[in-house]
Design an enzyme around this catalytic site. Structure first.
Site, PDB file in Angstrom:
ATOM      1  N   CYS A 222      -3.249   7.700   7.660  1.00 14.16           N
ATOM      2  CA  CYS A 222      -3.819   6.356   7.562  1.00 14.16           C
ATOM      3  C   CYS A 222      -2.865   5.343   8.186  1.00 14.16           C
ATOM      4  O   CYS A 222      -1.674   5.600   8.341  1.00 14.16           O
ATOM      5  CB  CYS A 222      -4.064   5.977   6.116  1.00 14.16           C
ATOM      6  SG  CYS A 222      -5.287   7.012   5.274  1.00 14.16           S
TER       7      CYS A 222
ATOM      8  N   HIS B 135      -5.929  -0.882   4.673  1.00 13.39           N
ATOM      9  CA  HIS B 135      -5.470   0.515   4.680  1.00 13.39           C
ATOM     10  C   HIS B 135      -6.568   1.333   5.365  1.00 13.39           C
ATOM     11  O   HIS B 135      -7.556   1.721   4.748  1.00 13.39           O
ATOM     12  CB  HIS B 135      -5.254   0.970   3.229  1.00 13.39           C
ATOM     13  CG  HIS B 135      -4.678   2.335   3.086  1.00 13.39           C
ATOM     14  ND1 HIS B 135      -3.595   2.580   2.284  1.00 13.39           N
ATOM     15  CD2 HIS B 135      -5.028   3.540   3.600  1.00 13.39           C
ATOM     16  CE1 HIS B 135      -3.305   3.877   2.304  1.00 13.39           C
ATOM     17  NE2 HIS B 135      -4.181   4.475   3.103  1.00 13.39           N
TER      18      HIS B 135
ATOM     19  N   THR C  41       0.852  -1.185   0.000  1.00  8.06           N
ATOM     20  CA  THR C  41       0.000   0.000   0.000  1.00  8.06           C
ATOM     21  C   THR C  41       0.889   1.236   0.000  1.00  8.06           C
ATOM     22  O   THR C  41       1.946   1.266   0.627  1.00  8.06           O
ATOM     23  CB  THR C  41      -1.012   0.018   1.164  1.00  8.06           C
ATOM     24  OG1 THR C  41      -2.023   0.998   0.891  1.00  8.06           O
ATOM     25  CG2 THR C  41      -0.379   0.312   2.501  1.00  8.06           C
TER      26      THR C  41
END
Length: 161
Positions: free
Chosen positions: A29, A46, A23
């Protein structure tokens, strides 16, 4: 030959070894990786926000720590993982911008990390290692064959956790 499986923002995926989960652009995040040490079934979510009950539009389970981690765990169990063997590694949760207002609402990175840790604790999933906080973004790669998480940053180097 291993495939590289991309996990987008507010997204999740599970793989069998030897595939790799990646990711990009983790700022506030948090990337949460779950790993069954025996079957090597691996998953990544995520997470964008802490809790689904705080938002009206909460239909995307992967967007939130509470629902995303639970859904990822269930998906991995369907693939043959066993909950008692699963461990976790997390990265992200940065404070990307400075605000004059020190209210908790602006500390989204720290709130995401806290929600991830609470959710993992509630699910009895051990947190083995983490690379969280700071004020910089991260890209992560999780290798299902080894259970190792590679954390890449700009200006802060690369490390394995």
């Amino acid at each position: 030959m291993a495939d590289i499986i991309k996990v987008g923002m507010a997204d999740m995926n599970c793989v069998y070894p030897p595939n790799t989960l990646v990711t990009l652009g983790l700022g506030s995040c948090v990337g949460v990786c779950l790993y069954d040490r025996e079957t090597k079934v691996s998953g990544m979510v995520h997470v964008m926000l802490p809790y689904s009950h705080q938002i009206k539009n909460n239909s995307n389970l992967a967007k939130f720590a509470d629902t995303g981690i639970s859904k990822l765990l269930n998906d991995m169990i369907v693939m043959g993982a066993k909950k008692s063997r699963i461990i976790s590694k997390v990265a992200g949760g940065a404070q990307m911008f400075n605000f004059n207002d020190s209210s908790d609402i602006m500390r989204i990175g720290a709130r995401n990390v806290q929600a991830v840790k609470e959710t993992l604790k509630n699910l009895n999933i051990p947190l083995i290692s983490e690379d969280t906080g700071g004020s910089y973004g991260r890209t992560i790669e999780f290798y299902s064959e080894t259970g190792m998480l590679l954390v890449k940053t700009i200006g802060y180097g690369t490390k394995w956790i």
